[in-house]
Design a protein around this motif. Structure first.
Motif, PDB file in Angstrom:
ATOM      1  N   VAL A 131       0.834  -1.209   0.000  1.00 32.26           N
ATOM      2  CA  VAL A 131       0.000   0.000   0.000  1.00 32.26           C
ATOM      3  C   VAL A 131       0.866   1.256   0.000  1.00 32.26           C
ATOM      4  CG1 VAL A 131      -1.812   1.246   1.191  1.00 32.26           C
ATOM      5  CG2 VAL A 131      -1.838  -1.213   1.179  1.00 32.26           C
ATOM      6  N   GLY A 152     -12.726   1.730  -0.775  1.00 34.66           N
ATOM      7  CA  GLY A 152     -12.793   2.170   0.612  1.00 34.66           C
ATOM      8  C   GLY A 152     -14.158   1.919   1.223  1.00 34.66           C
ATOM      9  N   GLN A 210      -8.384   3.627  -1.112  1.00 33.33           N
ATOM     10  CA  GLN A 210      -7.660   2.601  -0.383  1.00 33.33           C
ATOM     11  C   GLN A 210      -6.874   3.237   0.767  1.00 33.33           C
ATOM     12  OE1 GLN A 210      -4.501   0.784  -2.536  1.00 33.33           O
ATOM     13  NE2 GLN A 210      -5.269  -1.233  -2.029  1.00 33.33           N
ATOM     14  N   LEU A 234      -7.081   2.623   4.871  1.00 31.37           N
ATOM     15  CA  LEU A 234      -5.939   2.394   5.754  1.00 31.37           C
ATOM     16  C   LEU A 234      -5.926   3.406   6.894  1.00 31.37           C
ATOM     17  CD1 LEU A 234      -3.551   0.384   5.629  1.00 31.37           C
ATOM     18  CD2 LEU A 234      -2.165   2.349   5.025  1.00 31.37           C
ATOM     19  N   ILE A 256      -8.230  -2.559   4.041  1.00 30.88           N
ATOM     20  CA  ILE A 256      -8.165  -2.678   2.593  1.00 30.88           C
ATOM     21  C   ILE A 256      -8.713  -4.019   2.129  1.00 30.88           C
ATOM     22  CG2 ILE A 256      -6.512  -2.843   0.703  1.00 30.88           C
ATOM     23  CD1 ILE A 256      -4.881  -0.746   2.357  1.00 30.88           C
ATOM     24  N   SER A 276     -12.449  -4.230   1.845  1.00 27.23           N
ATOM     25  CA  SER A 276     -12.901  -3.293   0.817  1.00 27.23           C
ATOM     26  C   SER A 276     -12.677  -3.863  -0.579  1.00 27.23           C
ATOM     27  CB  SER A 276     -12.165  -1.964   0.956  1.00 27.23           C
ATOM     28  OG  SER A 276     -12.408  -1.394   2.210  1.00 27.23           O
TER      29      SER A 276
END
Lengths: 297, 360, 392
Positions: free
Chosen positions: A229, B66, B148, B152, B271, B274
């Motif tokens: 990420v 999300g 995303q 987080l 994440i 989602s």
């Protein structure tokens, strides 16, 4: 002062790792419009390669096995990238959404594969003795050798990419495809070939990044997930498909994260950095170094 | 609205399938064991999220990664209410050293506040995120990655604020819902029925919505947003609207999920869930509301079945399923069904699938 | 059927097999720790089966994957209880997963054996806690450190309920026993960049770091701590979540000289432990190690089996009655389930990491310590009987 210098150095070393992970991601995203969620798994494969090399060398004290692991990790991840590209990714060009799903599935498979082969437990790579310890330019401020090593690895990788993209003919073809796919095809560039080569190179670099992180943290089936990420953030922040953008993105996230972490907490540091990225994107929706285009859609 | 729905219900094969589906859902409590029914109730609440995601992704072409956040906000609102029904000061606050209920928790002891908040909080967040983001014309993968990051950020925040959110544990250990004990199978059956009925209503509403002009604008945004803009439409407004609507549905689903599952934790917010939510829609078939529902049920049943049967290796199957869906059945389950039924003039539907995103 | 089994000796089993649930994370972040506990649980079950089973019946484990996800734990617990109708469940690791399944077990009035040390402040009648309560691990460790004149403490933990509650207890203890807190830091689970935290530790100059990090993060923390030039002589750490299994992944080099508090160490020299270690290695590989949660997962099965024998039935309610006060000679020594709070009385020990990844035991409580899940320092509650908790 020592704290500031040391935080600065930490930031640089974090940037280096992020950069190594994000390089491949940025290229595949930029050149093929594929969002590769399985990219973190190449990193994992690289890290396991370092582990296997260490096991094979049976208590080798010189650290040569670790040095050897670098090109081998590159090769293994490169090959895996080639295979994945042929079997899966090439069906996903220009379909970023589908690519999210398929590579997500792939990532599950690869993680479970690692779990089946190496067990669910984490494994350990011992840094060669010449990477242990560090230079101490100031009292209470140590620059660990392993972080210096990772930094130089990143510099090396970026320099390599730079020369490849700007000086070699195959790199130029890659750049052409990235800038205008259709036009490049018209000019006789075999874009399929460029794609698969590019994808494999990106995977290979992630494999090298895997060796690098094996010096810092744990190696397990979900190692790749820890970085993916953040790496995506680097890519969107820097601007997709731009080498300088990726470097800038990695530096911005890598340098600010330890800073906020120091003044707040680890959790809050991350929250602040990510929130800033979200806010920043409102201002520059395509990142710092967007490739300029006049096309609307 | 009623007209369109009546029109839909009286019209041919689709309506027939819908009614059959509804009848099956309502008959199942008589057939299934308590455990399976409880599981199905959970999946039905997931299906409500899926309808919302289908509206924004399948119809409008915006992928949000999300939605776990919106789902969880709804779930937390409900969870806070349920928690305050059983304890005046939640246990995790005591462990964290709080001696008094924080001010923002207090109104959640009232259903009239907590239930509306379950859908309003996600909407407010969606508007706050949506307006600047869509004004800045962030789209495609960028939007996906931005949402995303949102997932987080929220999950880290919720984990970090243990005294107020229960941290990683989340909120759990509820006793009653509206005076009915949650340990009673009859309460569970009741919750299932409520979820099933709300799902049907949401489905009909969504069906109606996509048949209106607004629905057409959504599709137009997906297929050629710039043309629409040049025609004078303010697409930002529509995008914010559909984003908020799908957030609202996610919140509603979350509120239905909590009493049935008995826990809400930040793990539903991150994440992973989602992305999974988007996968339900993709497996079902994007741009088809029935597909979203079917996909959700299919993926979740597969996940449950596989993880029960192959606890050590089920991830292989799940991973392979996602890959296979993308490679072999890009139109999802609905596309597959259509292929079986092709020749009935339904092949045209397939064109509805979004065109690949072109790059400049 | 019964007659048949009498005629054929021990190995043929009569009647229906006994179904037991095993619920651990086999995938996701927690699988690194939980898979080994699952293995130990299965080993105990097979040992009992090889000895002729329980009440002449075979024990059949039904394994479920909690997937490191708390709602999944709740779902799988429901499945084991309602669908499979198991007689008992062995499982969970994180406090979050236990909290998630707790209402399921309480509503079904069922029975869970939980094998991991935890933060306390809980005593359900539906859970038997075979790991340490705070006064059997954390609190003695703090007292020991203070006695070693390590007064300035830095608390480092993962950001979830166990470290936060544990640190609450430690802070109260520091105040009461004359130590000082010089820093407190929480990092998200799975955090891998510890250079900043290490800088904070350096700046705070503690005598000792009390470490409640969990999982992967430990690897990153200790590797980076060493790379920053800080050894156990400079700033020692006391860990309560690092056992032999974790040391393998961290690398013993990075841990030499650091401390950990547990009830069991693989290096213990009891005959029971020698057999246990030998069997575990024979079954799962010579390079595998045993540790505290693995051992607790293992003897939990035996405690339950003893209770079943005493009750003469697998009926959950009767077994739950019978388990009170049950003892078993576990690898760590004699363990007994408390009649009052369903926790287990255990020996407390502190070990120092050796270069081979094992522990030198540097302190032991000598006798078993009775469990106290509600330390008076932080809680005004008292347990009268399992599940019966009152305010004092």
């Amino acid at each position: 002062m020592e704290v500031f210098l040391s935080q600065l150095f930490n930031g640089l070393s974090l940037s280096a790792i992020l950069l190594l992970v994000a390089l491949g991601l940025s290229i595949t995203f930029g050149i093929m419009g594929v969002i590769n969620f399985a990219h973190g798994e190449y990193l994992m494969v690289g890290a396991y390669t370092a582990y296997v090399m260490q096991r094979l060398s049976h208590g080798d004290q010189t650290g040569i096995s670790f040095l050897l692991a670098l090109p081998i990790a590159f090769a293994v991840a490169y090959l895996l990238g080639l295979i994945v590209e042929k079997l899966l990714i090439r069906f996903l060009y220009g379909r970023p959404y589908e690519s999210i799903l398929a590579t997500w599935g792939l990532s599950l498979i690869l993680q479970q594969g690692a779990r089946s082969i190496f067990g669910a437990n984490n494994v350990e790579v011992t840094a060669p003795h010449w990477l242990q310890g560090g230079i101490q330019p100031l009292d209470g401020f140590q620059l660990p050798y392993n972080r210096i090593f990772i930094l130089s690895l990143a510099v090396f990788a970026v320099a390599g990419m730079y020369f490849y993209v700007n000086r070699s003919s195959s790199g130029r073809r890659m750049r052409a495809v990235m800038q205008n796919r259709d036009m490049s095809a018209c000019m006789g560039i075999k874009i399929r070939k460029v794609d698969s080569l590019t994808f494999a190179i990106g995977s290979g670099i992630a494999g090298v990044a895997g060796c690098a992180v094996s010096l810092l943290g744990s190696i397990g089936p979900s190692t790749g997930q820890n970085y993916i990420v953040d790496a995506f953030m680097v890519v969107v922040l820097g601007g997709v498909g731009s080498l300088s953008g990726t470097i800038a993105g990695a530096l911005m996230i890598g340098l600010t994260n330890p800073l906020f972490e120091y003044v707040t907490t680890s959790s809050m540091g991350k929250v602040i950095v990510f929130t800033l990225v979200i806010i920043f994107l409102q201002w520059r929706p395509s990142g710092l170094f967007a490739i300029k285009t006049r096309a609307l859609d | 609205m009623t007209k369109t729905i009546l029109h839909f219900l009286s019209g041919g094969k689709n309506a027939f399938s819908f009614l059959i589906f509804c009848a099956v859902l309502l008959v199942l409590p008589l057939v299934l064991s308590d455990f399976r029914l409880n599981l199905l109730g959970k999946f039905l609440s997931f299906a409500i999220v899926a309808i919302g995601i289908d509206l924004i992704w399948g119809y409008t072409g915006i992928l949000s990664l999300g939605h776990g956040v919106f789902f969880s906000l709804g779930a937390y609102a409900m969870g806070m209410y349920l928690k305050l029904q059983s304890e005046s000061l939640p246990d995790f606050m005591m462990w964290s050293g709080l001696t008094e209920l924080p001010w923002f928790w207090k109104p959640f002891s009232h259903a009239w506040f907590a239930l509306p908040m379950a859908v309003l909080a996600p909407v407010v967040l969606a508007v706050i995120i949506g307006i600047p983001t869509f004004t800045a014309r962030i789209k495609g993968p960028y939007f996906a990655i931005l949402t995303q990051a949102l997932a987080l950020v929220f999950s880290i925040l919720f984990i970090g604020q243990q005294p107020y959110t229960g941290g990683t544990n989340g909120i759990t250990n509820f006793q009653d819902v509206f005076g009915y004990s949650l340990s009673e199978p009859s309460t569970m059956r009741g919750l299932y029925i409520v979820t099933a009925i709300i799902l049907m209503l949401v489905f009909l509403f969504a069906k109606w919505l996509v048949s209106t002009q607004m629905g057409r604008i959504f599709i137009a945004i997906r297929d050629g947003e710039n043309r629409l803009r040049f025609l004078g439409y303010n697409t930002t407004l529509f995008k914010v609207a559909v984003f908020s609507l799908s957030a609202c549905l996610a919140g509603l689903a979350g509120a239905l999920y909590v009493p049935q599952v008995g826990i809400i934790s930040p793990s539903m917010m991150g994440i992973l869930p989602s992305v999974e939510m988007a996968i339900w829609v993709a497996v079902g078939g994007r741009g088809n509301l029935a597909g979203a529902v079917l996909g959700t049920l299919a993926v979740n049943f597969a996940k449950t079945y596989l993880s029960e049967t192959f606890p050590d290796s089920w991830l292989y199957f799940q991973g392979a399923l996602f890959v296979a869906v993308v490679l072999l059945f890009p139109q999802g389950i609905i596309g597959l069904l259509d292929r079986f039924r092709s020749g009935h003039g339904r092949a045209a539907l397939r064109k509805k699938a979004p065109a690949p995103v072109a790059r400049g | 059927m019964f007659v048949l089994s009498l005629g054929m000796g021990n190995i043929a089993f009569s009647a229906e097999p006994i179904k037991v649930g095993v619920l651990h994370s086999l995938s996701g972040t927690m699988s690194i720790s939980e898979v080994a506990v699952k293995d130990a649980t299965l080993m105990a079950i097979e040992e009992i089966n090889a000895e002729g089973g329980l009440l002449g019946r075979r024990i059949v484990p039904i394994i479920e994957d909690g997937a490191s996800d708390w709602p999944t734990f709740a779902e799988k617990a429901k499945k084991l209880i309602w669908k499979d109708k198991v007689d008992v469940v062995f499982g969970c690791w994180t406090s979050a997963s236990r909290k998630a399944v707790l209402p399921v077990f309480e509503k079904a009035d069922h029975l869970l054996f939980y094998p991991v040390q935890y933060e306390g402040l809980e005593a359900s009648k539906n859970i038997v806690y075979t790991g340490a309560a705070p006064n059997q691990q954390i609190m003695p460790a703090v007292t020991w450190l203070l006695k070693q004149n390590k007064k300035k403490m830095f608390l480092l933990g993962s950001d979830y309920v166990f470290p936060r509650t544990a640190n609450l207890i430690i802070k109260a203890q520091l105040k009461a026993e004359g130590g000082t807190l010089v820093g407190e830091e929480y990092t998200p689970l799975g955090h891998t960049e510890y250079s900043t935290v290490i800088n904070k530790i350096k700046a705070a100059k503690p005598d000792v770091v009390f470490n409640t990090l969990n999982g992967d993060s430990n690897v990153a923390f200790f590797k980076q701590l060493r790379a920053a030039g800080i050894s156990a002589e400079d700033i020692p750490t006391m860990s309560v979540s690092i056992a032999e299994d974790e040391i393998r992944a961290i690398g013993a080099d990075n841990l030499v000289g650091h401390y950990a508090a547990w009830n069991y160490f693989m290096s213990m020299k009891t005959p029971e432990n020698e057999t246990f270690v030998k069997n575990y290695k024979a079954r799962y590989g010579a390079n595998r190690v045993t540790d505290d949660p693995i051992e607790a997962g293992y003897f939990g099965v035996y405690l339950w089996a003893e209770a079943v024998k005493k009750a003469g039935t697998t009926d959950v309610a009767k077994v739950r009655e019978a388990v009170k006060g049950i003892s078993y000679k576990a690898p760590e020594g004699l363990v007994t389930v408390s009649k009052i709070n369903n926790h287990t009385s255990k020996l407390v020990q502190i070990g120092k990491v050796r270069s081979d990844g094992q522990f030198d035991i540097v302190w032991t409580s000598g006798k078993v310590v009775e469990p106290d899940p509600f330390p008076a320092l932080v809680s005004k509650k008292k347990v009268l009987a399992p599940g019966k908790i009152v305010d004092e």
